[in-house]
Scaffold this active site. Structure first.
Site, short mmCIF file in Angstrom:
data_model
loop_
_atom_site.label_atom_id
_atom_site.label_comp_id
_atom_site.label_asym_id
_atom_site.label_seq_id
_atom_site.Cartn_x
_atom_site.Cartn_y
_atom_site.Cartn_z
N GLY A 261 0.80 -1.21 0.00
CA GLY A 261 0.00 0.00 0.00
C GLY A 261 0.83 1.26 0.00
N ASP A 262 2.15 1.12 -0.05
CA ASP A 262 3.04 2.27 -0.08
C ASP A 262 4.28 1.89 -0.89
OD1 ASP A 262 4.40 4.75 0.68
OD2 ASP A 262 3.04 4.83 2.39
N ASP A 263 5.38 2.60 -0.73
CA ASP A 263 6.57 2.34 -1.53
C ASP A 263 7.08 0.91 -1.29
OD1 ASP A 263 6.55 5.07 -2.35
OD2 ASP A 263 7.60 5.62 -0.51
#
Length: 481
Positions: A261-263
């Site tokens: 959900g992120d990097d």
């Protein structure tokens, strides 16, 4: 019935011979009624082998998914720490579901997960001790106070291995994501694995699921190997970064698959005035054979917390699928620090919003005390030998007025635009650099070199020290007598 654990470490031949003698004597004594039989044995590659072994069941562990094993894990590790100066030790986690809160590792130690072992992160908040904020951050990420200790934690350690036969660590993050969205957190959410002020760390051959926040976070550490890790989190889960080397030196990340959900990988080194004061950069990082899916974030991000500096990062053979951006540099006025000597080659991107993204106005400050005169230095950024398809916008490159991002080089890059791509496919402000053999044609601030001047952007030919680390063939075996 007597349960014996045998570990094999080539440097500890005497110990192995002694154990084998004992086994032989026991076998002779009871030959008429029973014979030794091996139920499980495993070989694995590691930076160090261990002379002593135990199972979590030896310390009262129960793998039913309901019984808390926090005390069993900590008791086991505390007991095995006595062997730190005697060949080291390893703790085996057999098949089962092992519910546990945070526990801390020891030096010269291996945690090994069976392929059918699942560590389940406890949802009892009392099993998560709180820690002070990281000194290079000055505050927690989710709340101004400190942070919850990571599920697997260690500080001031040397020679630590967390590995397995692709066993699983499940953070059961939905419990934490809900509290985050509701604003009910007193402290920052825990990570799955974190090492601080440590050296010679191996994290390998595991599956990490549903982390409460970041998955793997080595910080203020050196000589780190992260290999063969699968990380899975819902693509809308908050801040579930994959692997975040933070103020670390000599790090290798390779053969990892991340859905986040992120990097997928975020390189960091502290936040605003706290990171500047702490002054510990991330240097000598190599990322190889990474596959990333992250529709709302980057494959590889540099920053935004980069105030201690980031230098000599190399990435090669990277695949991004349905991801917001390929490589992203995130910074802002007040960050200070630097991002220098970044090299990326042989990257393949499918279905992207941006291939390249540099942001000089990221914002998100630790507090109001940052120095508005602390300008970051972004310099020496090289991208080469890349191909992308179904891309909405080739690049969004935004430096800082009066503080341009310099020495950008992009060569041999072909970007196939999506059918409904943005009308302006390159946007460039406050940057300086060159391109060579890039399609579609870049912005005017990145002029294409004439045919007689065609050149490749740099990628250092020499290895970094972590590439010289040699693995040993280690083993662990369980015998019933």
């Amino acid at each position: 019935m007597e349960l014996l654990w045998i570990s094999t470490a080539k440097p500890r031949v005497a110990n192995i011979v002694s154990v084998l003698v004992v086994l032989a004597l026991l076998s002779v004594k009871g030959a008429e009624s029973r014979k030794a039989r091996i139920l499980d044995s495993f070989e694995y590659n590691a930076i160090s082998c261990r002379a002593h072994s135990a199972s979590i069941t030896d310390f009262g562990g129960v793998g039913d998914g309901l019984t808390s094993n926090t005390k069993a894990f900590q008791d086991a590790i505390n007991n095995l720490s006595q062997y730190a100066s005697d060949g080291g030790s390893q703790l085996f986690v057999p098949a089962g579901k092992w519910l546990t809160g945070s526990f801390s590792l020891t030096s010269h130690f291996t945690l090994f997960l069976h392929k059918d072992a699942v560590l389940l992160a406890s949802q009892n908040i009392n099993e998560w001790p709180s820690l002070k904020p990281l000194p290079s951050y000055g505050r927690g990420r989710d709340a101004a106070a400190g942070r919850y200790a990571s599920l697997i934690f260690g500080t001031n350690l040397t020679d630590v291995i967390v590995t397995g036969d692709n066993g699983t660590i499940d953070g059961q993050g939905a419990f934490w994501w809900q509290k985050f969205h509701q604003g009910k957190l007193k402290y920052t959410r825990p990570y799955l694995i974190e090492f601080m002020f440590s050296d010679n760390i191996q994290i390998s051959n595991l599956t990490l699921l549903n982390s409460p926040s970041w998955n793997v976070h080595p910080v203020y550490s050196s000589n780190i190997l992260v290999q063969g890790i699968t990380i899975i989190a819902p693509i809308k889960s908050p801040n579930t970064d994959g692997i975040n080397p933070d103020s670390c030196t000599n790090v290798k990340i390779e053969d990892c698959y991340i859905v986040s959900g992120d990097d997928c990988v975020a390189v960091k080194s502290g936040w605003d005035e706290y990171g500047i004061a702490f002054g510990m950069p991330t240097r000598q990082l190599i990322i190889r054979r990474l596959t990333c899916i992250s529709p709302y974030s980057a494959t590889i991000a540099l920053g935004s917390e980069m105030s201690g500096g980031i230098q000599d990062v190399r990435a090669e053979d990277i695949t991004a699928i349905n991801t917001e951006s390929g490589v992203r540099i995130k910074t802002a006025v007040g960050r200070g620090g630097f991002v220098k000597d970044i090299y990326v080659r042989r990257m393949t991107m499918h279905t992207m919003k941006w291939a390249f993204w540099m942001t000089g106005n990221y914002g998100s400050h630790a507090d109001k005390n940052y120095d508005p005169n602390a300008l970051p230095v972004i310099q020496g950024i090289s991208y080469r030998d890349m191909v992308a398809d179904n891309v909405s916008m080739a690049a969004r490159l935004e430096g800082i007025s009066g503080d341009p991002f310099k020495e950008i080089c992009i060569s041999n890059v072909t970007i196939g635009m999506a059918a409904k791509h943005k009308k302006i496919i390159w946007t460039c402000t406050d940057i300086e650099g060159i391109t060579s053999g890039v399609t579609p044609r870049p912005c005017d601030l990145l002029p294409d070199q004439r045919p007689e001047q065609l050149t490749e952007c740099n990628f250092p030919p020499e290895d970094i020290p972590i590439d010289s680390v040699k693995f040993q063939k280690c083993s662990i075996g369980m015998h019933y007598m």
